[in-house]
Enzyme design. Sequence first.
Site, short mmCIF file in Angstrom:
data_model
loop_
_atom_site.label_atom_id
_atom_site.label_comp_id
_atom_site.label_asym_id
_atom_site.label_seq_id
_atom_site.Cartn_x
_atom_site.Cartn_y
_atom_site.Cartn_z
N HIS A 17 106.33 -15.05 -31.23
CA HIS A 17 105.57 -15.04 -30.00
C HIS A 17 106.70 -15.21 -28.98
O HIS A 17 106.48 -16.21 -28.09
CB HIS A 17 104.53 -15.93 -30.03
CG HIS A 17 103.36 -15.85 -29.01
ND1 HIS A 17 102.19 -15.63 -29.36
CD2 HIS A 17 103.23 -15.52 -27.65
CE1 HIS A 17 101.40 -15.41 -28.28
NE2 HIS A 17 102.18 -15.45 -27.23
N ARG B 240 94.68 -19.82 -34.53
CA ARG B 240 96.01 -19.15 -34.55
C ARG B 240 97.21 -19.88 -33.75
O ARG B 240 97.08 -20.09 -32.47
CB ARG B 240 95.45 -17.80 -33.91
CG ARG B 240 96.86 -16.91 -33.75
CD ARG B 240 96.39 -15.39 -33.18
NE ARG B 240 97.80 -14.64 -32.88
CZ ARG B 240 97.94 -14.16 -31.73
NH1 ARG B 240 97.13 -14.34 -30.56
NH2 ARG B 240 99.20 -13.73 -31.75
N GLU C 162 93.22 -12.48 -29.38
CA GLU C 162 93.19 -12.97 -27.88
C GLU C 162 92.09 -12.51 -27.20
O GLU C 162 92.09 -11.40 -26.89
CB GLU C 162 94.38 -13.19 -27.54
CG GLU C 162 95.54 -14.16 -27.96
CD GLU C 162 96.98 -13.79 -27.21
OE1 GLU C 162 97.15 -13.50 -25.97
OE2 GLU C 162 98.14 -14.06 -27.81
N ASN D 186 95.00 -8.11 -28.95
CA ASN D 186 94.58 -9.18 -27.74
C ASN D 186 94.02 -8.09 -26.51
O ASN D 186 94.67 -7.12 -26.21
CB ASN D 186 95.99 -9.69 -27.42
CG ASN D 186 96.65 -10.55 -28.38
OD1 ASN D 186 95.82 -10.89 -29.53
ND2 ASN D 186 97.72 -10.97 -28.24
N GLU E 133 102.09 -9.10 -29.67
CA GLU E 133 102.47 -7.99 -28.18
C GLU E 133 104.06 -7.64 -28.19
O GLU E 133 104.53 -8.16 -27.24
CB GLU E 133 101.88 -9.08 -27.03
CG GLU E 133 100.41 -9.33 -27.08
CD GLU E 133 100.11 -10.01 -25.85
OE1 GLU E 133 100.84 -10.20 -24.98
OE2 GLU E 133 98.97 -10.48 -25.80
N TYR F 275 91.99 -8.25 -22.79
CA TYR F 275 91.62 -9.05 -21.70
C TYR F 275 91.00 -8.38 -20.39
O TYR F 275 90.07 -8.92 -19.62
CB TYR F 275 92.78 -9.78 -20.90
CG TYR F 275 93.29 -10.92 -21.81
CD1 TYR F 275 94.18 -10.62 -22.71
CD2 TYR F 275 93.08 -12.34 -21.63
CE1 TYR F 275 94.76 -11.58 -23.57
CE2 TYR F 275 93.67 -13.39 -22.55
CZ TYR F 275 94.67 -13.13 -23.30
OH TYR F 275 95.11 -13.73 -24.18
O1 IFM Z 1 99.38 -16.28 -22.55
C1 IFM Z 1 99.58 -15.11 -22.84
C2 IFM Z 1 99.85 -15.15 -24.43
O2 IFM Z 1 100.86 -15.88 -24.64
C3 IFM Z 1 100.08 -13.53 -24.84
N1 IFM Z 1 98.78 -12.85 -24.40
C4 IFM Z 1 98.40 -13.07 -23.00
C5 IFM Z 1 98.15 -14.30 -22.67
C6 IFM Z 1 97.66 -14.58 -21.37
O3 IFM Z 1 98.59 -13.94 -20.52
#
Ligand code: IFM
Length: 456
Positions: free
Chosen positions: A122, A78, A361, A303, A167, A305
């Site tokens: 992006h 990606r 992500e 995405n 995002e 985390y």
């Molecule tokens: O690096 C970023 C990415 O560009 C978008 N999502 C989160 C990642 C980590 O912060």
Amino acid sequence: MNNDIRFPANFLWGAATAAYQIEGAWNEDGKGESIWDRFVRRPGVIVDGSTGDVACDHYHRYVEDLDHMAALGLKAYRFSIAWPRIFPTGAGQPNQRGLDFYRRLIDGLHQRNIAPVATLYHWDLPQALEDRGGWTSRDTALRFAEYADYLFRQIGGEVALWATHNEPFIQAFYGYGNGENAPGKRLPWQVLKVVHHLLLSHGLAVSAFRAARPQPARADLPPPQIGIVLMLWPHYPASDHPADRNAAQRIDGVMNRLFLEPLFRRRYPADLMAHFARRLIFAPVKPGDMDSISQPIDFLGINTYTRLFHAFNWREPFLLAKQVPGPLPKTAMGWEIYPDCIIEALQKAREYTSIPLYITENGAAFDDPPPGPADQVVEDPDRVTYLRSHIAACQRALAAGFDLRGYFVWTLMDNFEWAKGLSKRFGIIYTDYATQRRVWKRSAHVYRDIIARNGL
Ligand code: IFM
């Protein structure tokens, strides 16, 4: 848990990057200036004073990077396309040399049997469009649709999955709300306008995709699909107090529901709109916009985390909330290590849609030790644990019946982490910025083995 459960045979194991974070070559081959090229030159906005002018120099080293992807056994890669490489001023004459770079990259992926997954935006808007209002201007959405249409007609069939945006929350709230990201505007009362124009541009691009009907580049490939990538993090109240609960609800509103509801329910969230209306902030919706935004898409990229905790905060007049740290151990970003973020993000998505889902992500920054000149591997035990536990969560999600089609680690190699500059390392491959040497971290070896086994 049974670690022998395999992932589906066609599960898309991938790695993700973004143009400005890796490419460098910021002013080469006819590329126009982007809002990030301009923003990073403002004193003090990037913590370590670095820029993405060179970053990982991927624009020149993409063949070596493709070879790393092949050695990892990636099924998909990606990446994002830099709009100002294709239309240097955002509109008008396309720049052939910019397009050629992505053609070479995509050809290289096909040669290595890696499915290209491309994001159109992006966060690197052509500066010329920003000079005319950027995403506060409806016109930018129309220019985005033209850019998307051009790409669909040129290379639409070469890409397996197209994502319109990455995002959009971050672009709107960090780019135009608090000014931490490019273009560095502090216009909180404009964010709904920005959100609406981002979503409208998504809808217009989906229409352009359907009209262009790109055909697969080879007979053995499935038809290309289109979707969007959202950041979906779970949000929790800092306490049981109603004020904290409301704060968490508002943040879930702006970060998650503000995008999910228009995309899948054709409306903006009522609670949030009431909150904004009290501050005389409105979304500039015109007839037909919501139909465009909510038209069917083929997949949703997620995405995720970590999770976040929120408390009521009267000092912050816009959202009346502040983030408070959670109890679990943290990554170098200060983000709690919470593998269930995967399940909870998928659950959130499933409240809104039953289309296929991808984790587009997931990953972690840690302070990795720099490799010595002869070192062949960087030991990154924390990242290994992080990845294994989050991939295990994907496995649990599959067992629970989620239609999860793929997992993309963020990120292939250490790169430019926006306002954190080069100071935060998320890569499974170490980037030595002085020499541009790439050194596999232990996590890259582990990820390669997971892909080879198709599971943990
Ligand atoms: O690096 C970023 C990415 O560009 C978008 N999502 C989160 C990642 C980590 O912060």
